[in-house]
Enzyme design. Structure first.
Site, short mmCIF file in Angstrom:
data_model
loop_
_atom_site.label_atom_id
_atom_site.label_comp_id
_atom_site.label_asym_id
_atom_site.label_seq_id
_atom_site.Cartn_x
_atom_site.Cartn_y
_atom_site.Cartn_z
N ASP A 84 -0.54 -6.22 -4.91
CA ASP A 84 -0.49 -4.76 -4.77
C ASP A 84 0.32 -4.40 -3.51
OD1 ASP A 84 -1.14 -2.11 -5.37
OD2 ASP A 84 -3.01 -2.18 -4.22
N HIS A 85 1.28 -3.51 -3.63
CA HIS A 85 2.11 -3.08 -2.50
C HIS A 85 2.66 -4.24 -1.67
CE1 HIS A 85 1.48 1.17 -3.05
NE2 HIS A 85 0.22 0.91 -3.30
N GLU A 135 8.45 0.56 -6.75
CA GLU A 135 7.95 1.89 -6.39
C GLU A 135 9.07 2.79 -5.87
OE1 GLU A 135 4.25 2.19 -4.20
OE2 GLU A 135 4.98 3.94 -3.12
N GLY A 178 -7.08 6.53 -1.49
CA GLY A 178 -8.31 6.99 -0.82
C GLY A 178 -8.78 8.31 -1.41
N HIS A 207 -0.88 5.27 -8.96
CA HIS A 207 -1.69 4.73 -7.86
C HIS A 207 -2.71 5.80 -7.45
CE1 HIS A 207 0.42 0.98 -6.45
NE2 HIS A 207 1.19 1.39 -7.43
N GLY A 208 -3.65 5.41 -6.59
CA GLY A 208 -4.61 6.39 -6.09
C GLY A 208 -5.54 6.93 -7.16
N THR A 232 -10.58 2.41 -4.02
CA THR A 232 -11.57 3.06 -3.15
C THR A 232 -12.90 3.32 -3.87
OG1 THR A 232 -9.76 4.11 -1.95
CG2 THR A 232 -11.94 5.07 -1.64
P1 13P Z 1 -7.44 4.25 -4.62
O1 13P Z 1 -7.94 3.41 -3.48
O2 13P Z 1 -7.24 5.66 -4.23
O3 13P Z 1 -8.28 4.10 -5.84
O4 13P Z 1 -5.98 3.70 -4.97
C1 13P Z 1 -5.83 2.36 -5.34
C2 13P Z 1 -4.39 1.97 -5.44
O5 13P Z 1 -3.54 2.77 -5.75
C3 13P Z 1 -4.03 0.57 -5.18
O6 13P Z 1 -2.67 0.37 -5.14
#
Ligand code: 13P
Length: 287
Positions: A84-85, A135, A178, A207-208, A232
Site C-alpha cells: 500500500d502506498h 496513483e 482516516g 482509498h480512504g 482505520t
Molecule cells: P482508511 O484508513 O481511511 O480506511 O483508508 C485506508 C487506505 O486508503 C489505505 O490505503
C-alpha cells in the site's frame, strides 16, 4: 497461493462491485481477514503499508506468514498481497520478497516523473505477472506518518498513467485517509465520471474507505470503482473491543491476561467489520 489482483478486479469492474483491500498489521489481523473472506466466499486484497511491513518484521516475514496461513487454514478464495502506498524502493523490495501486487505511489512527483517511475515498475510487474496500482492526485489525510494534502486528480493525467498499462488506478476525488472532518465536501462524482470516461475499462481504486457514507460508496462503484481500501475502521473497532475487554477488568484476574484471550474481542471486531464491508461492496460470493 497468492494471486495477482488483476483478474479479480476485471471481474469486479464488469460485475459492478468492488473488492475490499483490508490493511493488515499483525497475525490476528491477517487471520481475521483471510477467514472472513473464506466464510463469505469473497476475493480479498491484503494491504501492507511500508510501516506495517517493518512492524511485522519485514516483507519476507509477511509473505511467509500469509502464504503459510492460506495453506494451513485452507483458504481457497483468491488472495492478493499488496503493497500500500509504496515508494519506488519499497516496490522493488516487496517484489523481491514475493508480494503478488504492488502500489507505486508517485503522486507526490511531477506527472513526468510519476510516469517515468511507474513505467519502470510496470516492466518488472509485467515480467513477473504481478498487478500494479498507480496513483494520480494525492489522497488527503495522514496514513502511517505519510501526510497527503488531498486533491482532485486531473482526468487527463489519469489517462496518461492508465495508458501505461497499470492494473488499477487510484485517483484522488476528495477522499482522505482516516476520519472525515465534519465539513467534508464529499466525493467529487463529476471528476470520477470524467476519469471513468477517459480511462475506459481501467478498475479505479477508492482509498480512504473508512467513514464514506454507503450511498457514496455505491455511487462510486457504479462509476467504475472496483477496489476500496479500508484501514482505520478496522483499527478503531479493534481498539474499542480491546478497551472494553480491559475495562471489564474481571477477565484479567483469571486467565484473561492470556494474549489469545485479550486479543479475541478485537479479532472478532475486525471480522465483523470486514464482513460488513464485503456485503456493502458486493463482493460476497464473487470468489
Ligand atoms: P482508511 O484508513 O481511511 O480506511 O483508508 C485506508 C487506505 O486508503 C489505505 O490505503
Amino acid at each position: 497461493m497468492l494471486v495477482s489482483a488483476k483478474e479479480m478486479l476485471i471481474k469486479a469492474k464488469e460485475g459492478k462491485y468492488a473488492v475490499g483491500q483490508f490493511n493488515i498489521n499483525n497475525l490476528e489481523w491477517t487471520k481475521a481477514v483471510l477467514l472472513t473472506a473464506q466464510e463469505n466466499n469473497s476475493p480479498v486484497i491484503l494491504g501492507v503499508s511500508e510501516g506495517a511491513g517493518k512492524y511485522m518484521g519485514g516483507y519476507k516475514t509477511v509473505v511467509a506468514m500469509t502464504t503459510a496461513m492460506i495453506e494451513e487454514l485452507n483458504i481457497t478464495v483468491p488472495v492478493a498481497l499488496h503493497l500500500d502506498h509504496g515508494s519506488y524502493e519499497g516496490a522493488l523490495k516487496v517484489i523481491e520478497a514475493g508480494f503478488s501486487s504492488v502500489m507505486f505511489d508517485g503522486s507526490h512527483y511531477s506527472i513526468e516523473e510519476n510516469i517515468a517511475k511507474t513505467k519502470e515498475i510496470i516492466k518488472i510487474t509485467e515480467e513477473k505477472g504481478l498487478s500494479i496500482e498507480a496513483e494520480v492526485g494525492s489522497i488527503g489525510g495522514e496514513e502511517d506518518g505519510v501526510v497527503g494534502t488531498g486533491e482532485i486528480a486531473d482526468p487527463s493525467e489519469c489517462k496518461l498513467i492508465a495508458d501505461l498499462g497499470v492494473t488499477m488506478l487510484a485517483a484522488g476525488i476528495g477522499n482522505i485517509h482516516g476520519q472525515y472532518p465534519e465539513n467534508w465536501k464529499g466525493l467529487d462524482f463529476t471528476a470520477l465520471a470524467q476519469i471513468k470516461e477517459l480511462t475506459g475499462d481501467m478498475p479505479l481504486v477508492l482509498h480512504g474507505g473508512t467513514g464514506i457514507p454507503e450511498a457514496m460508496i455505491k455511487e462510486a462503484i457504479s462509476l467504475g470503482v472496483a477496489k476500496i481500501n479500508v484501514n482505520t475502521e478496522c483499527q478503531l473497532t479493534f481498539a474499542e473491543a480491546t478497551r472494553k475487554y480491559i475495562e471489564a477488568g474481571k477477565d484479567l484476574k483469571g486467565k484473561g491476561f492470556d494474549p489469545r484471550k485479550l486479543l479475541a474481542p478485537g479479532f472478532q471486531a475486525i471480522k465483523d467489520t470486514v464482513k460488513e464491508k464485503m456485503e456493502l461492496f458486493g463482493s460476497v460470493n464473487k470468489a
